[in-house]
Design an enzyme around this catalytic site. Structure first.
Site, short mmCIF file in Angstrom:
data_model
loop_
_atom_site.label_atom_id
_atom_site.label_comp_id
_atom_site.label_asym_id
_atom_site.label_seq_id
_atom_site.Cartn_x
_atom_site.Cartn_y
_atom_site.Cartn_z
N CYS A 134 0.83 -1.21 0.00
CA CYS A 134 0.00 0.00 0.00
C CYS A 134 0.87 1.26 0.00
O CYS A 134 1.34 1.70 1.04
CB CYS A 134 -0.93 -0.02 1.22
SG CYS A 134 -1.90 1.48 1.35
N CYS A 137 -0.48 4.14 2.10
CA CYS A 137 -0.32 3.98 3.56
C CYS A 137 1.13 4.23 3.96
O CYS A 137 1.40 4.84 4.98
CB CYS A 137 -0.66 2.57 4.02
SG CYS A 137 -2.09 1.85 3.26
N ASP A 138 2.07 3.68 3.18
CA ASP A 138 3.45 3.61 3.64
C ASP A 138 4.43 4.51 2.90
O ASP A 138 5.58 4.65 3.32
CB ASP A 138 3.95 2.16 3.55
CG ASP A 138 3.11 1.22 4.40
OD1 ASP A 138 2.59 1.69 5.43
OD2 ASP A 138 2.96 0.06 4.03
#
Ligand code: NDP
Length: 314
Positions: A134, A137-138
């Protein structure tokens, strides 16, 4: 034992749309979010193709709005996991967090799909230590660093473009000599100066040490030639698998694990159980098609309940 008329499993666009319709029909649905509240759209950046948002909308924001809309009409949203189901009799039985069993007259399955991994031991070893599925997200953790993305669909194109704004360089690893991503998204990738596409490239190994990922070993599928690239992040964008493990043996599925529904409806092989969104759709897989099928699921559940009630009254 708690008894519900409509129990919805999953909190993506399909689940929340089913909740909005069921709640507005006075069915007082309960929705269990699962382990990733908001579903896959919480891992996406700008959603530009959902009708009604001419300037696009941020994925997580859209999911918060959908939750609010579902709650406004009386949906009870529970941040918990459905860990087992028993559809062998009616009412249906659903186990929450491996402990509580709830009885439901109808169940709407909207558990979606999850990211696929390559299956390399090194990928598992460095998961969350440089390996991620992701980018949104990261990606933040890789600001100013060099990263790789594997895949060639819209997800890979979107994630590479997103990461190119944070990272010094993005290596896009494509296993064939063409991408399957839509033309407009491919163009974005190819016109971004700090994205380098590695065509006909297979990820052989993710390299690293105790600090995490340090590189990737690629093999050219045509020539067999191997090369190492130095990266600190490795992002997977190679598609998804349906989240149907808890329904195995109870709901009819295709060979990839997608739930089979009766054409033109959301009905499964079990009466009172309906499947909506990506869990039953490997073709379209869009937020808007998921939302549309969520609506269908709620209408099918409502019809099922009305027919049951009519049987009791007469
Ligand atoms: P797709 O299934 O479309 O693409 C997966 C890609 O990963 C393919 O190009 C495939 O290669 C590649 N791949 C699969 N397995 C491997 C492997 N083992 N090694 C290397 N590469 C591999 O998945 P997406 O997640 O990209 O997209 C899913 C759906 O969501 C699509 O319908 C897409 O249009 C949609 N989507 C839309 C977005 C938007 O509009 N904003 C954003 C993201 C997704 P190959 O081509 O060789 O099979």
């Amino acid at each position: 034992m708690e008894k519900e008329k409509v129990l919805i499993i999953g909190s993506g666009p399909a689940g929340y749309t089913a909740a909005i319709y069921a709640a507005r029909a006075g069915l007082k649905p309960v929705l269990y979010t699962g382990g990733q509240p908001g579903g896959q759209l919480t891992t996406t950046n700008d959603v530009e193709n959902f009708p009604g948002y001419p300037d696009g909308i941020n994925g997580p924001q859209m999911m918060m709005d959908l939750q609010k809309q579902a709650e406004r009409f009386g949906t009870r949203v529970h941040f918990a996991l459905v860990t087992a189901v028993d559809f062998s009799g009616w009412p249906l039985k659903v186990t929450i967090d491996e402990s509580k069993v709830v009885e439901a007259e109808t169940v709407i399955v909207a558990t979606g799909a999850s990211a696929k991994y390559l299956g390399l031991p090194s990928e598992e070893k460095f998961n969350n230590k440089g390996v991620s599925a992701c980018a949104v997200c990261d990606g933040f953790f890789y600001r100013g660093k060099e990263v790789a993305v594997v895949g060639a669909g819209d997800s890979a194109a979107e994630e590479s473009t997103y990461l190119s704004k944070l990272c010094t360089k993005v290596h896009l690893i494509v296993r064939r000599d063409e991408m399957r991503a839509s033309k407009i998204m491919q163009q974005r990738v190819l016109s971004t100066p700090n994205i380098e596409v590695h065509w006909n490239a297979e990820t052989e190994e993710i390299l690293g040490d105790e600090s995490g990922v340090t590189g990737v070993r690629l093999k050219n599928t045509k020539t067999g030639e191997k090369k190492n690239i130095a990266v600190q992040g490795f992002f997977l964008a190679i598609g998804h698998k349906p989240n149907t493990d808890i329904f195995k043996g109870q709901l009819t599925m295709d060979e990839s694990g997608y739930i089979k529904v009766i054409a033109g409806s959301t009905k499964t092989n079990v009466e009172g159980v309906f499947a909506v969104g990506d869990v039953a759709d490997k073709v379209y897989r869009q937020a808007i098609t998921a939302a549309g099928s969520g609506c269908m699921g709620a209408l099918d559940a409502e019809k099922f309940l009305a027919a049951k009630e009519a049987l009791v009254v007469h």
